[in-house]
Scaffold this motif. Structure first.
Motif, mmCIF file in Angstrom:
data_model
loop_
_atom_site.group_PDB
_atom_site.id
_atom_site.type_symbol
_atom_site.label_atom_id
_atom_site.label_comp_id
_atom_site.label_asym_id
_atom_site.label_seq_id
_atom_site.Cartn_x
_atom_site.Cartn_y
_atom_site.Cartn_z
ATOM 1 N N GLN A 81 3.150 16.261 -1.665
ATOM 2 C CA GLN A 81 3.092 14.799 -1.736
ATOM 3 C C GLN A 81 1.841 14.332 -2.491
ATOM 4 O O GLN A 81 1.863 13.309 -3.173
ATOM 5 C CB GLN A 81 3.122 14.202 -0.322
ATOM 6 N N ASP A 102 1.732 11.722 -5.525
ATOM 7 C CA ASP A 102 0.856 10.534 -5.472
ATOM 8 C C ASP A 102 -0.070 10.479 -6.685
ATOM 9 O O ASP A 102 -0.309 9.404 -7.245
ATOM 10 C CB ASP A 102 0.012 10.544 -4.186
ATOM 11 N N GLY A 158 9.692 10.729 8.371
ATOM 12 C CA GLY A 158 8.858 10.821 7.172
ATOM 13 C C GLY A 158 7.870 11.970 7.151
ATOM 14 O O GLY A 158 7.163 12.161 6.165
ATOM 15 N N PRO A 187 9.144 11.543 2.220
ATOM 16 C CA PRO A 187 9.954 10.312 2.327
ATOM 17 C C PRO A 187 11.424 10.508 2.000
ATOM 18 O O PRO A 187 12.257 9.704 2.389
ATOM 19 C CB PRO A 187 9.277 9.360 1.338
ATOM 20 N N ASP A 195 1.142 10.397 5.382
ATOM 21 C CA ASP A 195 0.257 9.238 5.432
ATOM 22 C C ASP A 195 0.767 8.270 6.494
ATOM 23 O O ASP A 195 1.927 7.858 6.451
ATOM 24 C CB ASP A 195 0.266 8.564 4.051
ATOM 25 N N ARG A 227 0.429 5.206 6.955
ATOM 26 C CA ARG A 227 0.946 3.911 6.459
ATOM 27 C C ARG A 227 2.395 4.064 6.012
ATOM 28 O O ARG A 227 3.232 3.208 6.271
ATOM 29 C CB ARG A 227 0.081 3.410 5.295
ATOM 30 N N LEU A 228 2.662 5.184 5.357
ATOM 31 C CA LEU A 228 4.034 5.455 4.908
ATOM 32 C C LEU A 228 4.947 5.685 6.120
ATOM 33 O O LEU A 228 6.055 5.140 6.198
ATOM 34 C CB LEU A 228 4.047 6.686 3.994
ATOM 35 N N THR A 229 4.451 6.470 7.068
ATOM 36 C CA THR A 229 5.252 6.755 8.267
ATOM 37 C C THR A 229 5.584 5.462 8.998
ATOM 38 O O THR A 229 6.713 5.268 9.456
ATOM 39 C CB THR A 229 4.487 7.698 9.223
ATOM 40 N N LYS A 246 5.925 2.494 7.806
ATOM 41 C CA LYS A 246 6.971 1.749 7.080
ATOM 42 C C LYS A 246 8.348 2.368 7.308
ATOM 43 O O LYS A 246 9.331 1.672 7.567
ATOM 44 C CB LYS A 246 6.662 1.744 5.575
#
Lengths: 78, 498
Positions: free
Chosen positions: A20, A24, B232, B236, B458, B460-462, B464
């Motif tokens: 990831q 990114d 996630g 993703p 991350d 924040r991603l999780t 969401k």
């Protein structure tokens, strides 16, 4: 405009080793560079024990890091 | 949250140990890890290959849940026999600790080389002298007690803390007499923040993956309790049903949602709130975060009576499984290290605790690629609110929604805390009555469980992705969920372990 195709392995082994971060690093490139890259996720590049792996213009790069992928991109786009 | 070299090494060890345990050659090949993970021509992070391998031995012992210093073949044999050393969840790897040669106390240009020389006078080790018209600290003699800093009239000596110390909001980790980090387990709540912070990977949690693999191989009915933060964690693009399918492929009997346990907890906790606040007590705190519960016990015991007596969603879900199948082996899979300590309090309910990282290592060891798993749709039976427990604010929402439905007359004034320092601060204020709140949601990790030390994505991603997943739930709140059973006795007896 010719694009640079980069396929990043999203398999579990590569994910565990930070795939990831490679994605990114590419996604966060400035728009002028990002637009020249055709970024794709693939489920396995069959080099699982040397992850994270990415294929750039058909060549598999193993144990890749965000820094190294950016260098490879610079070299290929130059 | 980049995957550092430290993290990669830890994960490689876990994956190799898993692979060997699954293939049945752990004892024979355990020492091979020393040369496969640290190769002669590989990158060097320590002084020499021998030091690297000495550190690696500590990591392997942790991965096998054996005491540091156990010979590897012996450690492997014990792990295969199902033995688990009585270790805390979070441990220091002495060989890996760099004894941070950071000058914890630094003399700055503000030093005036004054006449009083309070720094010299106060130093118990005579580690301070004057060199070139300025105080100089001899690092070989300094024990970092801080007396010089406190005694300097100019504030010319500053303190630079180590990453592990800085990460610990409860001051449970300090430099020992040899400058190696020492964890004070009377203060430590096993939250894992120091593990994440240490750039040398000198703090690690014990892992029971080999013991679990043996249990699966022996044909036991092993149930996975999957925490809602799993969304996630494998990237993703990996769908929830692929993760559930991959767990099944590992040999688990079935996968259950901890979010369903969260629904039961929301019902029980909302009932407890409506019954006890304000009639019996001025406020109630959540009890789902084991690091927070331990923090109250160890650092603010006077507030212990204010912590909800409702068990955590993990325990609630485990009770349901054990009622259904008393012979079940129950494995909690989540983002949390402190759960490993909590599970010890419920030996009849929880057999193993895995982090998502350990689960991924097991997948890799088994040659399972989650991204390629073909699986049918995974239909969650938990409510939106139950799934939401995994993010900060989720428990508040669940309890608010449940109170509104079941006890509409009750007035709930919530307050949230993220991070143990914030938890301690908010709880102290509530104890003093200086906060206009009667319900505290306390989470040891920033962002809630999605920010836990055992995660791979991350937060924040999780958060969401979790929101999207929760939005697709068939029901919104626990009271609407026919699958949420609250008839279990979800309250622990006062003064009992838990």
């Amino acid at each position: 405009m010719s694009t640079l195709r980069i396929e990043v392995c999203l398999g579990t082994s590569c994910h565990l080793m930070g795939a990831q971060d490679i994605i990114d690093a590419i996604e966060n490139l400035p728009p002028d560079k990002r637009s020249k890259i055709d970024l794709r996720g693939v489920t396995c590049l069959k080099t699982c024990r040397k992850g994270p792996n990415a294929r750039v213009n058909g060549i598999i790069l193993s144990e890749i890091t965000p820094e190294r992928i950016l260098t490879v991109i610079e070299d290929n786009l130059a | 949250m980049q995957v550092s070299e430290v993290t990669k090494i830890r994960r490689k060890v876990l994956a190799e140990v898993s692979r060997m345990a699954l293939e049945g050659d752990l004892v024979e090949n355990i020492a091979d890890i020393l040369s496969t993970v640290v190769s002669e021509d590989g990158p060097r992070y320590r002084c020499c290959v021998h030091k690297e391998r000495a550190v690696l031995k500590d990591r392997i012992n942790m991965a096998l849940s054996q005491p540091i210093g156990t010979p590897l073949t012996e450690a492997a044999g014990r792990a295969l026999a199902g033995e688990r050393a009585d270790l805390p969840a979070v441990n220091l790897l002495p060989e890996a600790c760099d004894r941070c040669p950071i000058d914890k106390f630094l003399v700055t240009d503000a030093c005036r080389n004054c006449l009083a020389h309070n720094c010299i006078a106060s130093c118990p080790k005579k580690a301070i002298m004057v060199v070139q018209n300025r105080a100089y600290i001899d690092k070989t003699a300094c024990i970092e007690c801080g007396m010089c800093k406190r005694s300097c009239a100019y504030g010319a000596i500053i303190e630079i803390s180590r990453p592990c110390e800085r990460a610990c909001d409860l001051k449970a980790i300090v430099a020992g007499s040899d400058r190696r980090a020492v964890i004070d387990y009377d203060k430590c709540v096993q939250c894992g923040a120091c593990k994440v912070a240490c750039p040398f990977g000198a703090i690690s949690e014990r892992s029971d993956i080999v013991q679990l693999i043996q249990r699966i191989k022996a044909g036991h009915s092993v149930y996975a309790l999957l925490a809602p933060a799993f969304i996630g964690q494998f990237g993703p693009k990996v769908r929830p049903e692929q993760i559930v399918g991959a767990i099944g492929r590992l040999g688990f009997h079935s996968v259950r949602e901890v979010a369903l346990g969260a629904d039961a907890v929301a019902l029980a906790e909302a009932g407890e709130f409506a019954r006890a606040v304000p009639a019996e007590q001025p406020y109630l705190t959540t009890s789902c975060c084991p690091a927070f519960v331990a923090m109250v016990e160890k650092h603010l015991p006077d507030a212990g009576e204010r912590v909800s007596t409702t068990v955590s969603p993990m325990v609630a879900a485990a009770k349901t499984v054990k009622e259904e199948d008393p012979s079940a082996t129950v494995v909690f899979i989540g983002p949390c290290v402190a759960k490993k300590a909590e599970a010890r309090r419920y030996p009849d309910l929880i057999d193993f605790v895995l982090t998502f990282e350990e689960l991924a290592a097991m997948f890799v060891g088994a040659g399972l690629n989650v991204a390629e798993i073909e699986a049918g749709a995974h239909i969650s039976v938990a409510s939106r609110d139950g799934i939401g427990f995994a993010r900060a604010g989720g428990v508040t929402q669940a309890v608010c929604d449940t109170v509104a439905k079941l006890a509409p007359g009750a007035e709930l004034k919530p307050q949230r805390a993220e991070g143990l320092a914030d938890c301690l601060d908010m709880l102290s204020k509530m104890q003093r009555g200086s906060l206009d709140a009667n319900f505290l949601e306390a989470m040891a990790c920033t962002g809630g469980c999605v920010g836990g030390p055992g995660t791979m994505a991350d937060p924040r991603l999780t958060a969401k992705l979790l929101e999207l997943y929760a939005a697709a739930a068939q029901v919104a709140a626990a009271p609407d969920n026919p699958a949420a059973k609250a008839e279990n006795d979800l309250h622990r007896r006062k003064n009992s372990a838990g």
